[in-house]
Design a protein around this motif. Structure first.
Motif, mmCIF file in Angstrom:
data_model
loop_
_atom_site.group_PDB
_atom_site.id
_atom_site.type_symbol
_atom_site.label_atom_id
_atom_site.label_comp_id
_atom_site.label_asym_id
_atom_site.label_seq_id
_atom_site.Cartn_x
_atom_site.Cartn_y
_atom_site.Cartn_z
ATOM 1 N N SER A 164 1.278 -1.113 -0.262
ATOM 2 C CA SER A 164 -0.206 0.205 -0.017
ATOM 3 C C SER A 164 1.121 1.118 -0.222
ATOM 4 O O SER A 164 2.000 1.385 0.729
ATOM 5 C CB SER A 164 -1.133 -0.006 0.912
ATOM 6 O OG SER A 164 -1.598 -0.775 1.275
ATOM 7 N N ARG A 165 -0.252 2.105 -0.956
ATOM 8 C CA ARG A 165 0.591 3.680 -0.090
ATOM 9 C C ARG A 165 -0.815 5.329 0.070
ATOM 10 O O ARG A 165 -1.531 4.322 0.439
ATOM 11 C CB ARG A 165 1.092 3.837 -1.556
ATOM 12 C CG ARG A 165 2.248 3.539 -2.621
ATOM 13 C CD ARG A 165 3.117 3.232 -1.456
ATOM 14 N NE ARG A 165 4.313 2.886 -2.610
ATOM 15 C CZ ARG A 165 4.935 1.306 -2.217
ATOM 16 N NH1 ARG A 165 4.435 1.111 -1.791
ATOM 17 N NH2 ARG A 165 6.152 1.039 -3.191
ATOM 18 N N TRP A 166 0.054 5.371 1.063
ATOM 19 C CA TRP A 166 -1.218 6.461 2.232
ATOM 20 C C TRP A 166 -0.662 7.968 1.293
ATOM 21 O O TRP A 166 0.562 8.589 1.866
ATOM 22 C CB TRP A 166 -1.102 6.308 3.569
ATOM 23 C CG TRP A 166 -0.808 5.008 3.766
ATOM 24 C CD1 TRP A 166 -2.411 3.546 4.479
ATOM 25 C CD2 TRP A 166 0.089 3.791 3.794
ATOM 26 N NE1 TRP A 166 -2.091 2.457 3.960
ATOM 27 C CE2 TRP A 166 -0.571 2.446 4.200
ATOM 28 C CE3 TRP A 166 1.539 3.428 3.899
ATOM 29 C CZ2 TRP A 166 -0.209 1.244 3.826
ATOM 30 C CZ3 TRP A 166 1.781 2.239 3.794
ATOM 31 C CH2 TRP A 166 1.306 1.243 4.723
ATOM 32 N N VAL A 167 -1.410 8.430 0.293
ATOM 33 C CA VAL A 167 -1.066 9.678 1.128
ATOM 34 C C VAL A 167 -1.948 10.737 1.774
ATOM 35 O O VAL A 167 -3.040 10.412 1.936
ATOM 36 C CB VAL A 167 -1.659 9.831 -0.966
ATOM 37 C CG1 VAL A 167 -2.087 11.708 -1.363
ATOM 38 C CG2 VAL A 167 -1.461 9.041 -1.580
ATOM 39 N N ALA A 168 -0.940 11.702 2.528
ATOM 40 C CA ALA A 168 -1.771 11.754 3.601
ATOM 41 C C ALA A 168 -1.056 13.512 2.759
ATOM 42 O O ALA A 168 -0.191 14.711 2.091
ATOM 43 C CB ALA A 168 -0.719 12.325 4.476
ATOM 44 N N ALA A 179 -6.106 15.287 5.167
ATOM 45 C CA ALA A 179 -7.039 14.041 3.965
ATOM 46 C C ALA A 179 -6.439 13.139 3.877
ATOM 47 O O ALA A 179 -5.057 13.267 4.227
ATOM 48 C CB ALA A 179 -7.131 15.213 2.856
ATOM 49 N N GLY A 180 -6.373 12.481 3.540
ATOM 50 C CA GLY A 180 -5.715 11.398 3.079
ATOM 51 C C GLY A 180 -6.350 9.845 2.345
ATOM 52 O O GLY A 180 -7.704 10.140 2.238
ATOM 53 N N VAL A 181 -5.596 9.256 2.163
ATOM 54 C CA VAL A 181 -6.790 8.250 1.102
ATOM 55 C C VAL A 181 -5.444 6.934 1.258
ATOM 56 O O VAL A 181 -4.534 7.192 0.503
ATOM 57 C CB VAL A 181 -6.666 8.602 -0.362
ATOM 58 C CG1 VAL A 181 -5.430 8.976 -1.374
ATOM 59 C CG2 VAL A 181 -7.609 7.110 -2.030
ATOM 60 N N ARG A 182 -6.065 5.572 0.807
ATOM 61 C CA ARG A 182 -4.937 4.486 0.661
ATOM 62 C C ARG A 182 -4.869 4.238 -1.176
ATOM 63 O O ARG A 182 -5.624 3.954 -1.964
ATOM 64 C CB ARG A 182 -5.120 3.773 1.050
ATOM 65 C CG ARG A 182 -4.300 2.351 1.392
ATOM 66 C CD ARG A 182 -5.121 1.606 2.335
ATOM 67 N NE ARG A 182 -6.685 0.954 2.028
ATOM 68 C CZ ARG A 182 -7.187 0.301 2.886
ATOM 69 N NH1 ARG A 182 -6.626 -0.118 3.780
ATOM 70 N NH2 ARG A 182 -8.559 -0.052 2.816
ATOM 71 N N LEU A 183 -3.797 3.910 -1.769
ATOM 72 C CA LEU A 183 -3.453 3.460 -2.982
ATOM 73 C C LEU A 183 -3.035 2.256 -2.554
ATOM 74 O O LEU A 183 -2.115 1.521 -1.975
ATOM 75 C CB LEU A 183 -2.474 3.569 -4.012
ATOM 76 C CG LEU A 183 -2.883 5.522 -4.001
ATOM 77 C CD1 LEU A 183 -2.256 6.120 -4.968
ATOM 78 C CD2 LEU A 183 -4.113 5.570 -5.109
ATOM 79 N N LEU A 184 -3.652 0.773 -3.719
ATOM 80 C CA LEU A 184 -3.359 -0.583 -3.150
ATOM 81 C C LEU A 184 -3.493 -1.292 -4.773
ATOM 82 O O LEU A 184 -4.084 -1.085 -5.089
ATOM 83 C CB LEU A 184 -4.062 -0.866 -2.925
ATOM 84 C CG LEU A 184 -3.784 -2.919 -1.937
ATOM 85 C CD1 LEU A 184 -2.892 -2.737 -1.472
ATOM 86 C CD2 LEU A 184 -5.400 -3.356 -1.169
#
Length: 194
Positions: free
Chosen positions: A53-57, A66-71
């Motif tokens: 995973s990658r986590w955009v913060a 704010a954030g989002v997870r990429l997989l």
């Protein structure tokens, strides 16, 4: 305000940001939305928070706004692959299995975005700017990871915001009630590849 994409390989460079990211998710999904999710020490996580995973913060002085997870859709860990596909396969009781009009895709160029949030602490006048920053960083990160398409299960009104910032965002399933109306979308990054 800045944006950072976190991974297991760089989290040591960002102090408390990684833990603060999961604390902000806890605040949003468990505290505010009352979702029944795994948690420990005030942090929310699930089976999709893996080394792939990658986590955009989006953050300001340590506070996650704010954030989002990429997989990657090609990843698997035990019986799990990615959230949308696993829901379709009936592995997740909280998300209906008929969330897509077709079989969930798998490909090196396809990543899933999930756990998208903007903190309640962000004032109304700043929310649009924070959302733009989050989407911008998500696109840059996904492209850097080789994605030309991102799938997401998002609030049903979010595709309008995506189109406002120039993303090609198309529904790929029916609107469903998951706490609030949600829809699966496909975001083409091809128009953003120059």
């Amino acid at each position: 305000m800045e944006a950072t994409t976190l991974s297991y390989t760089n989290l040591h460079n960002h102090g408390e940001l990684f833990a603060n990211f999961f604390r902000a998710r806890h605040e949003t999904f468990i505290g505010r939305k009352r979702w029944d999710l795994p948690q420990v020490d005030g942090m929310e996580f699930d089976q999709y928070d893996t080394a792939a995973s990658r986590w955009v913060a989006v953050h300001d002085r340590g506070q996650v706004l704010a954030g989002v997870r990429l997989l990657p859709t090609t990843h698997s860990c035990g019986i799990y692959s990615y959230m949308i596909r696993d829901a379709q396969r009936g592995l997740l009781g909280s998300i209906p299995s008929q969330l897509l009009w077709r079989e969930a895709p798998i490909g090196q160029h396809i990543w899933e975005c999930s756990r998208i949030f903007v903190s309640e602490a962000v004032p109304a006048r700043a929310r649009l700017g924070v959302q733009f920053q989050l989407i911008h960083e998500m696109v840059l990160s996904a492209r850097d990871l080789g994605a030309s398409m991102v799938l997401g299960l998002i609030p049903a009104n979010a595709p309008r915001l995506a189109r406002r910032v120039g993303l090609d965002c198309q529904p790929i399933g029916e609107v469903m009630q998951i706490g609030e109306p949600h829809v699966c979308v496909e975001i083409s990054l091809a128009t953003k590849m120059h």
